[in-house]
Design a protein around this motif. Structure first.
Motif, PDB file in Angstrom:
ATOM      1  N   SER A 108       0.828  -1.216  -0.057  1.00  0.00           N
ATOM      2  CA  SER A 108       0.000  -0.024   0.068  1.00  0.00           C
ATOM      3  C   SER A 108       0.609   1.006  -0.068  1.00  0.00           C
ATOM      4  CB  SER A 108      -0.834  -0.122   1.232  1.00  0.00           C
ATOM      5  OG  SER A 108      -0.128  -0.215   2.340  1.00  0.00           O
ATOM      6  N   HIS A 109       2.101   1.107   0.156  1.00  0.00           N
ATOM      7  CA  HIS A 109       3.161   2.384   0.173  1.00  0.00           C
ATOM      8  C   HIS A 109       4.392   1.702  -0.206  1.00  0.00           C
ATOM      9  CE1 HIS A 109       5.521   5.534   1.828  1.00  0.00           C
ATOM     10  NE2 HIS A 109       4.410   6.464   1.795  1.00  0.00           N
ATOM     11  N   PRO A 110       5.132   2.585  -1.160  1.00  0.00           N
ATOM     12  CA  PRO A 110       6.431   2.032  -1.397  1.00  0.00           C
ATOM     13  C   PRO A 110       7.536   1.932  -0.391  1.00  0.00           C
ATOM     14  CG  PRO A 110       5.955   4.506  -1.923  1.00  0.00           C
ATOM     15  CD  PRO A 110       4.825   4.043  -1.563  1.00  0.00           C
ATOM     16  N   ASP A 111       7.244   2.494   0.929  1.00  0.00           N
ATOM     17  CA  ASP A 111       8.121   1.873   1.810  1.00  0.00           C
ATOM     18  C   ASP A 111       8.003   0.438   2.102  1.00  0.00           C
ATOM     19  OD1 ASP A 111       9.348   4.224   1.878  1.00  0.00           O
ATOM     20  OD2 ASP A 111       8.299   4.804   3.994  1.00  0.00           O
ATOM     21  N   ASP A 112       6.779  -0.300   1.933  1.00  0.00           N
ATOM     22  CA  ASP A 112       6.315  -1.441   2.190  1.00  0.00           C
ATOM     23  C   ASP A 112       7.310  -2.465   1.068  1.00  0.00           C
ATOM     24  OD1 ASP A 112       4.460  -0.797   4.176  1.00  0.00           O
ATOM     25  OD2 ASP A 112       2.880  -1.049   2.584  1.00  0.00           O
ATOM     26  N   VAL A 113       7.534  -1.866  -0.146  1.00  0.00           N
ATOM     27  CA  VAL A 113       8.354  -2.554  -0.744  1.00  0.00           C
ATOM     28  C   VAL A 113       9.653  -2.634  -0.665  1.00  0.00           C
ATOM     29  CG1 VAL A 113       9.243  -2.781  -3.148  1.00  0.00           C
ATOM     30  CG2 VAL A 113       6.912  -1.844  -2.657  1.00  0.00           C
ATOM     31  N   LEU A 205       1.589   4.744  -8.696  1.00  0.00           N
ATOM     32  CA  LEU A 205       0.030   4.353  -8.578  1.00  0.00           C
ATOM     33  C   LEU A 205      -0.530   4.853  -7.226  1.00  0.00           C
ATOM     34  CD1 LEU A 205       0.382   0.520  -9.314  1.00  0.00           C
ATOM     35  CD2 LEU A 205      -0.626   2.242 -10.843  1.00  0.00           C
ATOM     36  N   THR A 206       0.355   5.058  -6.109  1.00  0.00           N
ATOM     37  CA  THR A 206      -0.204   5.684  -5.040  1.00  0.00           C
ATOM     38  C   THR A 206      -0.175   7.182  -4.758  1.00  0.00           C
ATOM     39  OG1 THR A 206       1.852   5.161  -3.945  1.00  0.00           O
ATOM     40  CG2 THR A 206      -0.068   3.491  -3.812  1.00  0.00           C
ATOM     41  N   GLU A 207       0.805   7.627  -5.780  1.00  0.00           N
ATOM     42  CA  GLU A 207       1.412   9.412  -5.615  1.00  0.00           C
ATOM     43  C   GLU A 207       1.649   9.276  -4.211  1.00  0.00           C
ATOM     44  OE1 GLU A 207      -2.045  11.298  -6.690  1.00  0.00           O
ATOM     45  OE2 GLU A 207      -1.965  10.875  -8.638  1.00  0.00           O
ATOM     46  N   LYS A 208       2.476   8.322  -3.623  1.00  0.00           N
ATOM     47  CA  LYS A 208       3.029   8.228  -2.309  1.00  0.00           C
ATOM     48  C   LYS A 208       4.741   8.404  -2.687  1.00  0.00           C
ATOM     49  CE  LYS A 208      -0.702   6.279   0.051  1.00  0.00           C
ATOM     50  NZ  LYS A 208      -0.829   5.165   0.944  1.00  0.00           N
ATOM     51  N   GLN A 209       5.489   9.038  -1.866  1.00  0.00           N
ATOM     52  CA  GLN A 209       6.893   9.091  -1.963  1.00  0.00           C
ATOM     53  C   GLN A 209       7.584   8.100  -0.986  1.00  0.00           C
ATOM     54  OE1 GLN A 209       8.303  10.498  -4.461  1.00  0.00           O
ATOM     55  NE2 GLN A 209       6.570  10.967  -5.378  1.00  0.00           N
ATOM     56  N   ARG A 210       8.655   7.270  -1.360  1.00  0.00           N
ATOM     57  CA  ARG A 210       9.499   6.560  -0.462  1.00  0.00           C
ATOM     58  C   ARG A 210      10.269   7.438   0.541  1.00  0.00           C
ATOM     59  NH1 ARG A 210      14.044   4.332  -2.397  1.00  0.00           N
ATOM     60  NH2 ARG A 210      13.879   4.983  -4.472  1.00  0.00           N
ATOM     61  N   THR A 211      10.213   7.030   1.841  1.00  0.00           N
ATOM     62  CA  THR A 211      10.970   7.755   2.805  1.00  0.00           C
ATOM     63  C   THR A 211      11.956   6.798   3.274  1.00  0.00           C
ATOM     64  OG1 THR A 211       9.689   6.674   4.692  1.00  0.00           O
ATOM     65  CG2 THR A 211       9.070   8.858   3.705  1.00  0.00           C
TER      66      THR A 211
END
Length: 229
Positions: A108-113, A205-211
């Motif tokens: 659900s978030h790039p950090d999950d990847v 896809l989520t328009e969220k940035q990795r932290t």
């Protein structure tokens, strides 16, 4: 008498319809080019002329339909190739949509990847360390067998065949294990690249940035220099 009247009326309607149909057919003109390329207007259309394309006209000369020429073999092949390309593109887009849905069900978030990659790399490196430990143990067994062979030579005895076979088998084990380690180390680079691509796609896809940075990557806040105060 009534039945006869109705019958005559029906026959009259039928005759009128046939007359109208004949009139329409008789009033149809075809404009096409003959074999020399000369324009021809006629009430009939030769079969060979229909392959070159033609127009259907009213008696006043108004075009009511244009029939294009029949496709050549090359044109037909090109058209089929274009259609196949369109079908392939639609299938590609469908596969991408399915992959995106599966990706978002997993992350659900790039950090999950990034977290999933960290766990994956930990497993891969643990396996490499295990195999490296196996190589150390095998080398120790080889030294023991070589020591037995040396003892036999010093005593003037023939080196037992089973000792030689065991040394060869252990050396083969080392070669195979080291090859597995090399493949596993190579797989680490491709795994990082795969997960990086997934993280980028989840960002889109989520328009969220990795932290969280990828392994070996600078933290996002430190990329591009110091942030303005």
């Amino acid at each position: 008498m009534i039945r006869l009247t109705r019958l005559l009326q029906s026959l009259g309607i039928l005759a009128a319809g046939l007359t109208l149909s004949a009139a329409v057919t008789a009033g149809t003109l075809y404009r096409y080019q003959d074999q020399e390329g000369n324009p021809v207007i006629s009430h009939t259309l030769p079969q060979e002329a229909s392959q070159r394309g033609y127009e259907i006209l009213t008696t006043s000369g108004r075009v009511i339909e244009t029939v294009p020429p029949a496709l050549t073999d090359a044109q037909r092949a090109a058209k089929e190739a274009e259609e196949q390309a369109r079908v392939a593109e639609r299938e590609k887009q469908a596969r991408q949509r399915a992959a995106d849905r599966q990706l978002l069900r997993t992350f659900s978030h790039p950090d999950d990847v990034v977290r999933a990659l960290e766990r994956k790399l930990e497993q891969m490196r643990s396996l490499i360390e295990l195999k490296q430990g196996n190589v150390v143990n095998i080398r120790s067994q080889i030294r023991n067998e070589q020591s037995r062979a040396a003892d036999a030579e010093r005593a003037g005895r023939t080196i037992p065949v089973e000792v030689l076979h065991k040394i060869q088998a252990l050396q083969q084990d080392i070669s195979e294990t080291e090859a597995e380690i090399a493949r596993q180390e190579s797989a680490i680079s491709s795994t990082v690249a795969d997960y990086e691509a997934m993280a980028d796609r989840v960002e889109d896809l989520t328009e969220k940035q990795r932290t969280k940075p990828l392994p070996g990557e600078m933290p996002p806040e430190s990329q591009g220099g110091q942030l303005p105060q």
